[in-house]
Design a protein around this motif. Sequence first.
Motif, mmCIF file in Angstrom:
data_model
loop_
_atom_site.group_PDB
_atom_site.id
_atom_site.type_symbol
_atom_site.label_atom_id
_atom_site.label_comp_id
_atom_site.label_asym_id
_atom_site.label_seq_id
_atom_site.Cartn_x
_atom_site.Cartn_y
_atom_site.Cartn_z
ATOM 1 N N ASN B 456 0.808 -1.212 0.000
ATOM 2 C CA ASN B 456 0.000 0.000 0.000
ATOM 3 C C ASN B 456 0.838 1.257 0.000
ATOM 4 N N ASP B 457 2.011 1.140 0.604
ATOM 5 C CA ASP B 457 2.878 2.301 0.605
ATOM 6 C C ASP B 457 3.354 2.562 -0.805
ATOM 7 N N LEU B 530 2.810 12.450 4.168
ATOM 8 C CA LEU B 530 3.559 11.244 3.840
ATOM 9 C C LEU B 530 4.812 11.169 4.694
ATOM 10 N N VAL B 550 10.342 4.937 -0.120
ATOM 11 C CA VAL B 550 9.057 4.402 0.346
ATOM 12 C C VAL B 550 8.299 5.541 1.014
ATOM 13 N N ARG B 552 4.859 6.510 3.016
ATOM 14 C CA ARG B 552 3.682 5.969 3.690
ATOM 15 C C ARG B 552 2.730 7.088 4.014
ATOM 16 N N ASP B 553 1.463 6.823 3.750
ATOM 17 C CA ASP B 553 0.434 7.824 4.049
ATOM 18 C C ASP B 553 0.238 7.877 5.561
#
Lengths: 211, 819
Positions: B456-457, B530, B550, B552-553
């Motif tokens: 998902n990231d 993020l 990478v 990530r939200d």
Amino acid sequence: MNRTDATVFVVDDDPSVRKGLLRLIRSAGWQGEAFASAQEFLAQAALSRAGCVVLDVRMPGMTGPELRDLMAAQGISLPVIFLTGHGDIHTGVDAMKKGAVDFLQKPVDDEVLLQAIQQALERHAAAQIYRQELERIQACLLSLTPREREVMEYVIGGWLNKQIAAELAISEKTVKIHRGCVMHKMDVHSVAELVRQCETAGIAPRLPTAG
Amino acid sequence: MSPEYSAPRAALEKRLRFETLLADLSSEFVNLPAGEVDREIMDAQRRICEFLDLDFSVVWQRSDEVSDLFLATHFYGVPQVPQPAERLKDEDYPWFKQQLLAGRIVSFSSLEELPAEAARDRESFRQLGTKSNLTLPLAVGGASMIGVLALNATRAERNWPDALVKRLQLVAQVFTNALSRKRVEQALRDLADRYKTITTTTTDGFWEIDHSGKIVDSNDEAGHLYGYSRGEFLTKSLSDVEANENPAEVRAHLEQVMAAGYARFETRHRCKNGHIIDVEVSTTYRPSSETFLAFLRNITERKRAEEVQRKSEGRLEASVELAGVGYYEVDFGESSSFADERFGDICGVPAGQQQGIQRVEFWIEHIHPADRQHVLEERRKAHAGEIERYDVEYRYLHPAHGQKWIHQLGCVATRKATRHVIRAYGVVSDITERKLLSERLRIAADEWQTTFDSINDLVLILDREYRIVRVNAATVRFLGLPLERIVRSVCSPLMHGTPCTIDGCPGQKTFQTNLPANLELFHADSGKWLLVSTYPIRDAAGTVIGAVEVARDISERKQTEAELQRLRSHLWHVDRVAQTGAITASLAHELNQPLTAILSNAQAGLRFLDGGNADPGEIRAILADIVHDDKRAGTIISGLRTMLRRKETPRETINLAHTIEEILALVHSELVSRHVDLRPRLEPDALVLADKGQVQQVMLNLLMNAAEAMQDQPADQRRLELTLTRTDTGEALVAVRDSGPGIPEDQQDKLFEAFWTTKNQGLGIGLPISRSIIESHGGRLSFTNNPDQGATFFFTLPLAMHADPSVPGASSAARPGAA
């Protein structure tokens, strides 16, 4: 009572309060003197003067009630009016029980305070008179011999001479003599007076036994 | 003038002259060089025609190639006579030609003499203008006729007496001989020329050796072959060059040549410089002269090439064997096939040479049905010449080993002119293992891709120029752009809308330090927070060649954090209010003081005025005091408001001493009531960037805690020292030192735990909150037990770097109405 004679002592740690209270006291025609702490008061006040003390309850160091207790212990008989900024009922009740003239809330209304001061001053004056009288009585008492003292106690107890003689195993005549001396030394003209004086001095009468 | 043979003297003279002419002609032709024959023949024709008063003469020769074709080779004619045709046409002179072919003499004095069957010829002659004709065959000794000599009269008819004919036959004979000889000489010359041509132009050496072996003739090449000049070479003999050490072989060669007349063999010869060369000898034997003619070719190179080829073939075989490749050949012409051992193993056929092409059929049958069509199609294309060779991979059902994968390269070797394939060959290799591996690899790659895309990231792979090499599906979704627009673009504009890297860019940090890095970033386009982390990618040598990024939200987390902060602020507020509430009574008392003063002052003033003896100065003083006390009350109120306000205020540069003094004013009564002897020592110039209310909250907390700690001490032993100093490390240090019992050891860990308290009232969150507040300002809050008695709680705050000129330094910080 000569008003100018009496001094109202103010003890409060807050300078503004001292200032305000002093002005108020002056505006009523009395003399006022203010101290920032109990210690200062004890050290500097002319405590022999007639007057009263307006005492703030909450003070750093010695509190108002503590000062009052100390005054009582030291025999300083100035009447005390407590001022409190924080309405502590317990302190107030306690203070009144211990003989304060009044326990007032800050900010204090002039009428209320001045009335209390008036009352205090009168009480003080009265107390002064009372004390003088007591001193006199005590001086008289001191001049009594022990036998005379003894006889007096019976007399104020309502004992007949005959009874006193029997009790003490002396003659009635002797009793009468002693009685005369007592009356004379105590400077009273009636047994009632003597009784009052002894009451004042706190002499306890010997009470007759039953039969 | 017409000749008169009947006049005797004149006739004799004429005859004599004629004989003389003939004799002359004969002798002239005897030793005539071949090259002059033609000229002489035509000259002779002229002299004869002149002598006999004829008009023209033609020599027709038979063509070498077409035996019944006569070609005019020699001609003489008087000026008016036209040239004859090149060849004697059948259609014009059929009878004439027939006569000639039969070898007969043709003569006629007039056209009427021609027989009926020569009608055509008659017509042709007439057209030609011929009135009389004598044609004699030119034949060598009664054998083959090489041509004819024709004499024609056109102006007048003439007779052909036998005697004349006989004499003219002599001329014909002379011509014949001359022409024959010319032919022979020509042939000989041709032969010699050809001989010469052959021997001189051939790259092979050529010699003629006699029976003793002596070299009697050779060409230049022969000499060169052995390193001799031609002259030198002609002095040599066979023994000089013969280097074959096997005498039996030499003898065998000789016998073979002499027996068969021709032989070709390989042998070894010695050159002038002693080198031995391999020679191919192609020799003939002429028994008549007992000489050998031979062509010699230096085949040393060829032999070497053959050896090289043999070696290379050997190497090829070896490498084919090493490569595990199987080799096959199919000869459609001879209907046979060859397969080596390896091929046999791979395809499950017997190895070796085999008649018939059953192998091919076997092979076709065993190709997996799903692949067969493709393979055969490719093979067909190669056989048809559409492609050079075919390169196929297919499944093959080995009879014993089961299914395997085969890689085949097939080629066509030779074709007929009709493009029909004669020979084909190729190699096969077993690639089952490789196929399995590549299948496994494909599966692994698929799995990797699936995993990559299921993350998902956002995952991006960057090169050192920050260009995006690869992204996963999540990234494509997030950016909302087509893949082409993402890959190979620089990442900065896509990720944070700037053309180049931003401050704190983790990718930049990673490239600089070769270590992972991260950054919290707000992505404006999507409105999400993020957490961007970068990790270096290294090549085999360890050099960093790119980075994995990478992202990530963390919007939710940020939201949670924000919510947490809100709750925390609320809690702090609640605590502040609670703490303030706890000292309400004292606050009320504190307010009461100025109020009492104001009331007393005012009432005193009224009394003075009522008394009629008011001193204006006194009144003035009273009013001034009232104003002062009112302001004092106002300060307390505002201090209270600061503590109670709900709204967050931004941090400002505040004078810490003034801030502390304010809160001291609020707690004064409280401390007095608790008999706490407070001794503040505050450095006046400490400026910090802080939230005033929060700092006062902390102070209140610490002061109240200290007061409560000392409540069991005797009243005259409750000392509270409060100091504010500035440290060397650029911090303000506030210390609250009490004379209580100190913090017992078993409680020290719990002090800052929420909801832990030894007090009868309160939530027990004061200290944890105070610590949070101080830490959120960049400071520390802690405590220590005093060596003598009690505890000291202290906190630090970073000093403000720049003094804010709007903040009063030494003047009173009490600004009425300040929130």
